[in-house]
Motif scaffolding. Structure first.
Motif, PDB file in Angstrom:
ATOM      1  N   MET A   1      26.526  32.445  63.287  1.00 28.41           N
ATOM      2  CA  MET A   1      27.828  31.806  63.143  1.00 28.41           C
ATOM      3  C   MET A   1      28.674  32.133  64.360  1.00 28.41           C
ATOM      4  O   MET A   1      28.761  33.291  64.769  1.00 28.41           O
ATOM      5  CB  MET A   1      28.542  32.309  61.871  1.00 28.41           C
ATOM      6  N   HIS A   2      29.318  31.136  64.933  1.00 32.78           N
ATOM      7  CA  HIS A   2      30.139  31.341  66.108  1.00 32.78           C
ATOM      8  C   HIS A   2      31.531  31.800  65.690  1.00 32.78           C
ATOM      9  O   HIS A   2      32.055  31.419  64.645  1.00 32.78           O
ATOM     10  CB  HIS A   2      30.251  30.035  66.905  1.00 32.78           C
ATOM     11  N   ASP A   3      32.150  32.590  66.549  1.00 27.13           N
ATOM     12  CA  ASP A   3      33.513  33.010  66.287  1.00 27.13           C
ATOM     13  C   ASP A   3      34.438  31.807  66.378  1.00 27.13           C
ATOM     14  O   ASP A   3      34.319  30.996  67.290  1.00 27.13           O
ATOM     15  CB  ASP A   3      33.966  34.060  67.316  1.00 27.13           C
ATOM     16  N   GLU A  61      32.796  30.229  52.759  1.00 26.39           N
ATOM     17  CA  GLU A  61      31.880  29.316  53.438  1.00 26.39           C
ATOM     18  C   GLU A  61      32.034  29.335  54.958  1.00 26.39           C
ATOM     19  O   GLU A  61      31.309  28.632  55.660  1.00 26.39           O
ATOM     20  CB  GLU A  61      32.081  27.893  52.925  1.00 26.39           C
ATOM     21  N   GLY A  62      32.978  30.141  55.463  1.00 25.39           N
ATOM     22  CA  GLY A  62      33.219  30.192  56.902  1.00 25.39           C
ATOM     23  C   GLY A  62      34.350  29.261  57.306  1.00 25.39           C
ATOM     24  O   GLY A  62      34.661  28.287  56.606  1.00 25.39           O
ATOM     25  N   MET A  67      37.338  24.034  57.307  1.00 24.64           N
ATOM     26  CA  MET A  67      38.175  23.041  57.976  1.00 24.64           C
ATOM     27  C   MET A  67      37.754  21.610  57.646  1.00 24.64           C
ATOM     28  O   MET A  67      38.529  20.678  57.828  1.00 24.64           O
ATOM     29  CB  MET A  67      38.139  23.267  59.488  1.00 24.64           C
ATOM     30  N   LEU A  68      36.530  21.422  57.169  1.00 26.93           N
ATOM     31  CA  LEU A  68      36.113  20.089  56.762  1.00 26.93           C
ATOM     32  C   LEU A  68      36.824  19.644  55.485  1.00 26.93           C
ATOM     33  O   LEU A  68      37.078  18.446  55.291  1.00 26.93           O
ATOM     34  CB  LEU A  68      34.592  20.055  56.552  1.00 26.93           C
ATOM     35  N   HIS A  77      44.318  31.895  46.942  1.00 26.05           N
ATOM     36  CA  HIS A  77      43.474  32.654  46.011  1.00 26.05           C
ATOM     37  C   HIS A  77      42.672  33.723  46.755  1.00 26.05           C
ATOM     38  O   HIS A  77      42.631  34.882  46.330  1.00 26.05           O
ATOM     39  CB  HIS A  77      42.516  31.712  45.284  1.00 26.05           C
ATOM     40  N   TRP A  78      42.056  33.352  47.874  1.00 20.71           N
ATOM     41  CA  TRP A  78      41.248  34.319  48.620  1.00 20.71           C
ATOM     42  C   TRP A  78      42.115  35.408  49.230  1.00 20.71           C
ATOM     43  O   TRP A  78      41.701  36.567  49.309  1.00 20.71           O
ATOM     44  CB  TRP A  78      40.444  33.597  49.703  1.00 20.71           C
TER      45      TRP A  78
END
Length: 201
Positions: A1-3, A61-62, A67-68, A77-78
């Motif tokens: 996963m990219h930053d 989910e990252g 962003m999608l 909530h998170w």
């Protein structure tokens, strides 16, 4: 996963405390995180510096997937879940805020842990404390913190355990270690009462 791009994003209301030369510690729900929090509090108490506890989080989910389909309600909530985890860490280790520390800040940051920590400890006079698994192999967060930190870094390893127990202990929390039951000693009067009761049978 990219930053993902950008800087660490403290949630509104999680403002910094004043002062220089802070003790910054990364806190997460593992034994290494608890060990780091305890060590950081001792360092803050001994040096008279403020303690800044940082708990970093990201959407499960990252960031790219989130962003999608962004959802403000889920973000709140998170964030609340992250705040609760940080509060539990303080309760489990100290029963609240640590005694003898001049100032304590609990900071919730939406970002990668290594970047949130390095940006929180952005002054050369700060000290950064992180928990590690121990051993020669360092996790990605530890490696990145050591590569990017601009201040001294204290790594706090968890105790070494036999290999067959390591997988389980990494997933353990304080709740997995119930307090020891106290053994109440019988006084002389109680002993005599129990002796008489047995003799009457």
């Amino acid at each position: 996963m990219h930053d993902h791009g950008g800087t660490a994003r403290p949630h509104p209301g999680d403002g910094p405390v004043g002062g220089t030369g802070r003790i910054v510690v990364g806190v997460h729900g593992t034994l290494a995180g608890f060990a780091a929090l305890g060590a950081a509090a001792r360092e803050a108490r001994a040096t008279g510096r403020p303690l800044v506890a940082v708990h970093a989080w990201e959407p499960p989910e990252g960031e790219a997937a989130y962003m999608l389909r962004p959802d403000r309600a889920w973000i709140e909530h998170w964030h609340a879940e992250a705040r609760a985890r940080l509060a539990r860490a303080f309760d489990d280790v100290f029963g609240g805020d640590p005694a003898g520390v001049v100032a304590v800040e609990r900071r919730i940051v939406r970002d990668r842990p290594w970047r949130a920590l390095c940006e929180a400890a952005a002054r050369g006079e700060d000290r950064l404390v992180i928990g590690t698994r121990g051993g020669r192999r360092r996790g990605s967060t530890t490696r990145r913190v050591l590569a990017h930190a601009v201040c001294p870094v204290l790594t706090v390893p968890v105790p070494r355990l036999p290999r067959r127990y390591r997988g389980s202990i990494r997933r353990a929390t304080v709740e997995d270690f119930p307090p020891r039951r106290r053994r109440h000693r019988l006084t002389g009067a109680h002993t005599r009462t129990r002796t008489r009761a047995r003799s009457r049978r």
